[in-house]
Motif scaffolding. Structure first.
Motif, mmCIF file in Angstrom:
data_model
loop_
_atom_site.group_PDB
_atom_site.id
_atom_site.type_symbol
_atom_site.label_atom_id
_atom_site.label_comp_id
_atom_site.label_asym_id
_atom_site.label_seq_id
_atom_site.Cartn_x
_atom_site.Cartn_y
_atom_site.Cartn_z
ATOM 1 N N LEU A 246 12.025 24.018 -0.078
ATOM 2 C CA LEU A 246 11.983 22.880 0.827
ATOM 3 C C LEU A 246 12.022 23.442 2.241
ATOM 4 O O LEU A 246 12.908 24.239 2.572
ATOM 5 C CB LEU A 246 13.197 21.974 0.562
ATOM 6 N N GLU A 247 11.023 23.075 3.047
ATOM 7 C CA GLU A 247 10.913 23.604 4.411
ATOM 8 C C GLU A 247 11.168 22.510 5.428
ATOM 9 O O GLU A 247 10.920 21.332 5.162
ATOM 10 C CB GLU A 247 9.502 24.155 4.654
ATOM 11 N N ALA A 248 11.634 22.920 6.593
ATOM 12 C CA ALA A 248 11.779 22.004 7.726
ATOM 13 C C ALA A 248 11.382 22.764 8.981
ATOM 14 O O ALA A 248 11.784 23.915 9.179
ATOM 15 C CB ALA A 248 13.216 21.497 7.829
ATOM 16 N N LEU A 249 10.580 22.131 9.808
ATOM 17 C CA LEU A 249 10.113 22.720 11.065
ATOM 18 C C LEU A 249 10.768 21.962 12.216
ATOM 19 O O LEU A 249 10.643 20.740 12.297
ATOM 20 C CB LEU A 249 8.594 22.611 11.162
ATOM 21 N N VAL A 250 11.454 22.709 13.087
ATOM 22 C CA VAL A 250 12.221 22.081 14.162
ATOM 23 C C VAL A 250 11.865 22.727 15.498
ATOM 24 O O VAL A 250 11.791 23.956 15.608
ATOM 25 C CB VAL A 250 13.747 22.240 13.909
ATOM 26 N N ASP A 251 11.680 21.916 16.511
ATOM 27 C CA ASP A 251 11.392 22.413 17.854
ATOM 28 C C ASP A 251 12.539 23.320 18.322
ATOM 29 O O ASP A 251 13.710 23.027 18.076
ATOM 30 C CB ASP A 251 11.236 21.230 18.824
ATOM 31 N N VAL A 252 12.188 24.417 18.992
ATOM 32 C CA VAL A 252 13.226 25.347 19.469
ATOM 33 C C VAL A 252 14.207 24.679 20.430
ATOM 34 O O VAL A 252 15.350 25.112 20.549
ATOM 35 C CB VAL A 252 12.636 26.611 20.153
ATOM 36 N N ASP A 253 13.774 23.619 21.098
ATOM 37 C CA ASP A 253 14.638 22.933 22.057
ATOM 38 C C ASP A 253 15.404 21.758 21.440
ATOM 39 O O ASP A 253 15.923 20.909 22.170
ATOM 40 C CB ASP A 253 13.812 22.436 23.253
ATOM 41 N N ASN A 254 15.487 21.718 20.114
ATOM 42 C CA ASN A 254 16.207 20.650 19.427
ATOM 43 C C ASN A 254 17.387 21.249 18.630
ATOM 44 O O ASN A 254 17.343 21.339 17.407
ATOM 45 C CB ASN A 254 15.250 19.893 18.504
ATOM 46 N N PRO A 255 18.450 21.661 19.352
ATOM 47 C CA PRO A 255 19.576 22.316 18.673
ATOM 48 C C PRO A 255 20.317 21.396 17.702
ATOM 49 O O PRO A 255 20.852 21.865 16.702
ATOM 50 C CB PRO A 255 20.487 22.772 19.817
ATOM 51 N N GLY A 256 20.338 20.098 17.971
ATOM 52 C CA GLY A 256 21.032 19.168 17.087
ATOM 53 C C GLY A 256 20.430 19.181 15.694
ATOM 54 O O GLY A 256 21.146 19.258 14.686
ATOM 55 N N SER A 257 19.121 19.132 15.616
ATOM 56 C CA SER A 257 18.443 19.132 14.329
ATOM 57 C C SER A 257 18.588 20.495 13.636
ATOM 58 O O SER A 257 18.720 20.565 12.411
ATOM 59 C CB SER A 257 16.965 18.781 14.510
ATOM 60 N N GLN A 258 18.597 21.562 14.408
ATOM 61 C CA GLN A 258 18.800 22.890 13.825
ATOM 62 C C GLN A 258 20.189 22.984 13.184
ATOM 63 O O GLN A 258 20.345 23.529 12.086
ATOM 64 C CB GLN A 258 18.624 23.973 14.891
ATOM 65 N N LYS A 259 21.200 22.418 13.847
ATOM 66 C CA LYS A 259 22.569 22.421 13.300
ATOM 67 C C LYS A 259 22.642 21.638 12.001
ATOM 68 O O LYS A 259 23.331 22.036 11.059
ATOM 69 C CB LYS A 259 23.561 21.820 14.308
#
Length: 173
Positions: free
Chosen positions: A121-134
């Motif tokens: 399962l993959e997820a792609l997150v913008d580098v400037d979106n730390p909330g989603s990365q967390k």
């Protein structure tokens, strides 16, 4: 109002239009999304009818059975059929409460059971979106690296962080 223990996932229907409008019309929410902020109820209605309802795996993230966001899994086909892509959105009033993390964990457990052919399962997150990365890290995903100049978002080339969870990974509880 409720906490993350009252989180459920369910199919959307047209009666959810007003709840869907809350995040779909919020510029803060759509900032890192592939879609532009919705401007009309009619456009959201078309999206729910044409995309959400026929989608193979698209669910409402509900707090006390009221939609406050959405989460979807897009299956890949052919030789990429072992992978699927996770995407999610949550109303900005609910950020920072662990709700998205709980929903992502629920989906990961469910999708590997419902779709046994999916091993990644993959997820792609913008580098400037730390909330989603967390959210993804707390849900047990691995940060694999930055895909430089990977996609166009709102007319600009963006760097994207790739996250993955394998069906064999221990789930974080």
């Amino acid at each position: 109002m409720g906490d993350s223990s009252n989180i459920t996932l369910r199919l959307f229907d047209l009666l959810d239009i007003n709840d869907f409008m809350v995040w779909a019309t919020d510029d803060q929410v759509s900032k890192f999304c592939s879609w532009d902020t919705y401007k009309s109820k009619e456009a959201v209605m078309r999206y729910i009818t044409d995309v959400v309802i026929p989608h193979p795996w698209f669910r409402a993230i509900c707090l006390d059975n009221r939609p406050i966001g959405a989460i979807s899994v897009i299956p890949n086909e052919g030789r990429d059929g072992c992978r699927a892509e996770l995407g999610y959105v949550l109303g900005s009033n609910y950020w920072g409460r662990g709700i998205a993390t709980r929903a992502v964990k629920m989906v990961a457990t469910t999708i590997f059971t419902e779709w046994p052919h999916v091993e990644r399962l993959e997820a792609l997150v913008d580098v400037d979106n730390p909330g989603s990365q967390k959210v993804l890290l707390k849900a047990g995903f691995q940060r694999e690296g930055v895909l430089r100049k990977y996609c166009l978002l709102k007319g600009k080339t963006r760097d994207i962080v790739m996250f993955s969870l394998l069906s064999t990974d221990p789930q974080v509880n």
